[in-house]
Structures are given as structure tokens and as C-alpha cells.
Design an enzyme around this catalytic site. Structure first.
Site, PDB file in Angstrom:
ATOM      1  N   ARG A   1      40.413  46.198  55.292  1.00  0.00           N
ATOM      2  CA  ARG A   1      39.523  47.346  55.178  1.00  0.00           C
ATOM      3  C   ARG A   1      40.262  48.660  54.976  1.00  0.00           C
ATOM      4  NH1 ARG A   1      34.658  45.313  57.633  1.00  0.00           N
ATOM      5  NH2 ARG A   1      33.086  46.909  57.706  1.00  0.00           N
TER       6      ARG A   1
ATOM      7  N   ARG B   1      17.859  45.676  57.510  1.00  0.00           N
ATOM      8  CA  ARG B   1      18.424  44.359  57.859  1.00  0.00           C
ATOM      9  C   ARG B   1      17.925  43.877  59.232  1.00  0.00           C
ATOM     10  NH1 ARG B   1      24.673  43.496  57.452  1.00  0.00           N
ATOM     11  NH2 ARG B   1      24.673  45.421  58.671  1.00  0.00           N
TER      12      ARG B   1
ATOM     13  N   ARG C   1      20.804  44.944  64.173  1.00  0.00           N
ATOM     14  CA  ARG C   1      22.185  45.106  64.653  1.00  0.00           C
ATOM     15  C   ARG C   1      22.351  46.492  65.278  1.00  0.00           C
ATOM     16  NH1 ARG C   1      26.661  43.365  60.258  1.00  0.00           N
ATOM     17  NH2 ARG C   1      27.532  45.406  60.702  1.00  0.00           N
TER      18      ARG C   1
HETATM   19  P1  AP5 Z   1      30.959  44.211  59.335  1.00  0.00           P
HETATM   20  O1  AP5 Z   1      30.206  43.237  60.106  1.00  0.00           O
HETATM   21  O2  AP5 Z   1      31.983  43.751  58.355  1.00  0.00           O
HETATM   22  O3  AP5 Z   1      29.918  45.183  58.667  1.00  0.00           O
HETATM   23  P2  AP5 Z   1      29.946  46.005  57.303  1.00  0.00           P
HETATM   24  O4  AP5 Z   1      31.172  46.057  56.515  1.00  0.00           O
HETATM   25  O5  AP5 Z   1      29.398  47.304  57.719  1.00  0.00           O
HETATM   26  O6  AP5 Z   1      29.121  45.130  56.395  1.00  0.00           O
HETATM   27  P3  AP5 Z   1      27.730  44.652  56.663  1.00  0.00           P
HETATM   28  O7  AP5 Z   1      27.761  43.363  57.448  1.00  0.00           O
HETATM   29  O8  AP5 Z   1      26.926  45.757  57.251  1.00  0.00           O
HETATM   30  O9  AP5 Z   1      27.209  44.424  55.168  1.00  0.00           O
HETATM   31  P4  AP5 Z   1      27.323  43.233  54.157  1.00  0.00           P
HETATM   32  O10 AP5 Z   1      28.013  43.736  52.943  1.00  0.00           O
HETATM   33  O11 AP5 Z   1      27.848  41.978  54.776  1.00  0.00           O
HETATM   34  O12 AP5 Z   1      25.780  43.083  53.798  1.00  0.00           O
HETATM   35  P5  AP5 Z   1      24.748  41.900  54.128  1.00  0.00           P
HETATM   36  O13 AP5 Z   1      25.061  40.735  53.274  1.00  0.00           O
HETATM   37  O14 AP5 Z   1      24.579  41.693  55.586  1.00  0.00           O
HETATM   38  O15 AP5 Z   1      31.730  45.222  60.312  1.00  0.00           O
HETATM   39  C1  AP5 Z   1      31.076  45.815  61.414  1.00  0.00           C
HETATM   40  C2  AP5 Z   1      32.051  46.663  62.195  1.00  0.00           C
HETATM   41  O16 AP5 Z   1      33.108  45.826  62.708  1.00  0.00           O
HETATM   42  C3  AP5 Z   1      32.793  47.752  61.400  1.00  0.00           C
HETATM   43  O17 AP5 Z   1      32.024  48.930  61.288  1.00  0.00           O
HETATM   44  C4  AP5 Z   1      34.046  47.939  62.265  1.00  0.00           C
HETATM   45  O18 AP5 Z   1      33.758  48.682  63.417  1.00  0.00           O
HETATM   46  C5  AP5 Z   1      34.366  46.521  62.682  1.00  0.00           C
HETATM   47  N1  AP5 Z   1      35.258  45.833  61.734  1.00  0.00           N
HETATM   48  C6  AP5 Z   1      34.948  44.740  60.995  1.00  0.00           C
HETATM   49  N2  AP5 Z   1      35.985  44.383  60.236  1.00  0.00           N
HETATM   50  C7  AP5 Z   1      36.980  45.269  60.489  1.00  0.00           C
HETATM   51  C8  AP5 Z   1      38.278  45.433  59.992  1.00  0.00           C
HETATM   52  N3  AP5 Z   1      38.796  44.619  59.068  1.00  0.00           N
HETATM   53  N4  AP5 Z   1      39.023  46.471  60.481  1.00  0.00           N
HETATM   54  C9  AP5 Z   1      38.544  47.290  61.420  1.00  0.00           C
HETATM   55  N5  AP5 Z   1      37.288  47.208  61.919  1.00  0.00           N
HETATM   56  C10 AP5 Z   1      36.516  46.198  61.460  1.00  0.00           C
HETATM   57  O19 AP5 Z   1      23.415  42.581  53.541  1.00  0.00           O
HETATM   58  C11 AP5 Z   1      22.846  43.727  54.176  1.00  0.00           C
HETATM   59  C12 AP5 Z   1      21.300  43.623  54.078  1.00  0.00           C
HETATM   60  O20 AP5 Z   1      20.915  43.682  52.707  1.00  0.00           O
HETATM   61  C13 AP5 Z   1      20.723  42.299  54.608  1.00  0.00           C
HETATM   62  O21 AP5 Z   1      19.477  42.559  55.189  1.00  0.00           O
HETATM   63  C14 AP5 Z   1      20.542  41.425  53.350  1.00  0.00           C
HETATM   64  O22 AP5 Z   1      19.460  40.524  53.500  1.00  0.00           O
HETATM   65  C15 AP5 Z   1      20.225  42.486  52.301  1.00  0.00           C
HETATM   66  N6  AP5 Z   1      20.744  42.145  50.976  1.00  0.00           N
HETATM   67  C16 AP5 Z   1      21.968  41.658  50.667  1.00  0.00           C
HETATM   68  N7  AP5 Z   1      22.098  41.517  49.333  1.00  0.00           N
HETATM   69  C17 AP5 Z   1      20.915  41.940  48.802  1.00  0.00           C
HETATM   70  C18 AP5 Z   1      20.433  42.046  47.452  1.00  0.00           C
HETATM   71  N8  AP5 Z   1      21.178  41.681  46.398  1.00  0.00           N
HETATM   72  N9  AP5 Z   1      19.174  42.539  47.275  1.00  0.00           N
HETATM   73  C19 AP5 Z   1      18.406  42.907  48.333  1.00  0.00           C
HETATM   74  N10 AP5 Z   1      18.810  42.820  49.618  1.00  0.00           N
HETATM   75  C20 AP5 Z   1      20.051  42.350  49.851  1.00  0.00           C
END
Ligand code: AP5
Length: 213
Positions: free
Chosen positions: A87, A126, A159
């Protein structure tokens, strides 16, 4: 297959990782999921990271590197799909060193591109079904998918970090710390990009096309 799925919060990394994992024989390694599990289990690590995560900030590089090392050693020679790691540039460099040491070079990094106004709607909508763990969305999932969870007695859980302040912070952190990795992987000739704006299945088709090239 050894790849990184990269993209802003809400770009669909977790959603697409799950589909890829079902079709291609590989393990999804999500640092976000692993960190949330540590919070749920009440471990020392969970206590350490809970506040940082709820504020939308990144936890320390050392913590996530340890998680990744453990997961990679557990999966042995199988393929993997990294979701949410690395990241920042420092994590990208540590991963490069680690993969060189264990002789498992990356095939590529796929960037899922989505404009920020769509990200905010996806993240605020979500929900996770308490029964199945399936990720849903009150704006984008079909009514029948949402009803399937509710009519079986499940709840649609939100979440902790999907609140407005944290969403804005996470997108800011992505732009400041994660986006610079795009050039890092482009220079290494490992970067592929997919348009992530369309419906889930359309984005998935785009991903598969890229991978078959
Ligand atoms: P993490 O869990 O990785 O969260 P994020 O990066 O914020 O990503 P998300 O899980 O929120 O989004 P996503 O891209 O996976 O989307 P999703 O598929 O769920 O990290 C959380 C926290 O952990 C960070 O803030 C940090 O504090 C810590 N952390 C994690 N990794 C770290 C690292 N390497 N270093 C340091 N800290 C770290 O989709 C989102 C929503 O949209 C869902 O409802 C889904 O159904 C919908 N959706 C998805 N695709 C579509 C589409 N094409 N059309 C319509 N809806 C859609």
C-alpha cells in the site's frame, strides 16, 4: 498465478479477488481481512490496530509484512492474489525483496481504476451478510440478493470504517501513499490496468481478458 490487485478503497479488489479465486486456483491474501480478524479475535495485534483502522489510516509496515510472510509460508507453492498489500512504496520494496528471497516472482499487478465519486457511494452502501459473509451493497446489489440474507434471518452489517470521515481519509491516504506505486510497477513492466466502473461481471470480464493476453 501470482498477482497484486491494486485500487482505491471501494474499487472492487475484494469483490474481484473472490471471483478470481473461485475460477483460478489461487489464494486470496487480504491484509484488511487479516487485520479485521485479529480485531474480532481480541488479540494483542487487534487491540493495537483497531483505532488506526477505524480512522482510515495505515497500520505500520512491519505489522503487515509479518502477516504477509506468514500467509505466503502457509500456502507453499500455490498461487496467490494480494488484495490491499502493498500500500506504499516501502511495502512494495519489502514485497519485492521477500518474493526474490523465496523465488516467487510476481506475474503482474492489476490496477482497478474507479473515479472517487463512485468509490464513496460503493463504500457507504457496502454491507456484509451476517450469515454468509457475502459482501453486498444497498445501492448496487439486486433486491433478491439483499432479501436472501434478510429472509434467512441474517443482518446486513456495515464495516466500522465505512463511515463518511473514514471513507474520505482512506481515499486521501490512497492518493498520497498508494498511488505512487503505480509508477513503481509501471517501471518494473508489471502494471496492467482495468476499468472498474461498470457492473461487477463486466469488470471481471475485463480482468480475465487482461490475464489471458
Ligand atoms: P482494506 O480492507 O484493504 O480496505 P480498503 O483498501 O479500504 O478496500 P475496501 O475493502 O474498502 O475496498 P475493495 O476495493 O476491496 O472493495 P469491495 O470489493 O469490498 O483495508 C482496511 C484497513 O486496514 C486500511 O484502511 C488500513 O487501516 C488497514 N490495512 C489494510 N492493508 C494494509 C496495508 N497493506 N498497510 C497498512 N494498513 C493496511 O467493494 C466495495 C463495495 O462496492 C461492496 O459493497 C461491493 O459489493 C461493491 N462493488 C464492488 N465492485 C462493484 C461494481 N463493479 N459495481 C457496483 N458495486 C461494486
Amino acid at each position: 498465478m501470482r498477482l497484486i490487485l491494486m485500487g482505491a478503497p471501494g474499487s472492487g479488489k475484494g469483490t474481484q479477488a473472490e471471483k478470481l479465486m473461485n475460477e483460478y486456483d489461487c489464494h486470496q491474501i487480504s491484509t484488511g481481512v487479516l487485520l479485521r480478524q485479529s480485531i474480532e479475535s481480541g488479540s494483542d495485534l487487534g487491540h493495537k490496530v483497531q483505532k488506526i483502522m477505524s480512522e482510515g489510516l495505515l497500520v505500520s509496515d512491519d505489522i503487515v509484512l509479518d502477516l504477509i510472510k506468514n500467509q505466503l509460508s502457509e500456502i507453499g507453492d500455490d498461487g496467490f492474489l494480494l488484495d490491499g498489500y502493498p500500500r506504499n512504496i516501502s511495502q512494495a520494496k519489502s514485497l519485492k525483496d521477500l518474493l526474490e528471497t523465496i523465488n516467487k516472482p510476481l506475474d503482474y499487478t492489476i490496477l482497478i481504476n474507479v473515479p472517487s465519486e463512485i468509490l464513496i457511494k460503493r463504500l457507504s452502501g457496502r454491507r456484509t451478510c451476517s450469515l454468509t459473509g457475502k459482501t453486498l451493497n444497498i445501492y448496487f446489489s439486486s433486491q433478491s440478493e439483499l432479501d436472501e440474507c434478510l429472509s434467512n434471518g441474517g443482518e446486513l452489517l456495515q464495516r466500522e470504517d465505512d463511515n463518511e470521515d473514514s471513507i474520505i481519509k482512506r481515499i486521501e491516504v490512497y492518493e498520497e501513499q498508494t498511488e505512487p506505486m503505480i509508477d513503481f510497477y509501471r517501471s518494473a513492466e508489471l502494471l496492467l490496468t482495468v476499468d472498474g466502473q461498470g457492473p461487477v461481471d463486466e469488470v471481471y470480464l475485463g480482468l480475465k481478458k487482461l490475464m489471458e493476453l
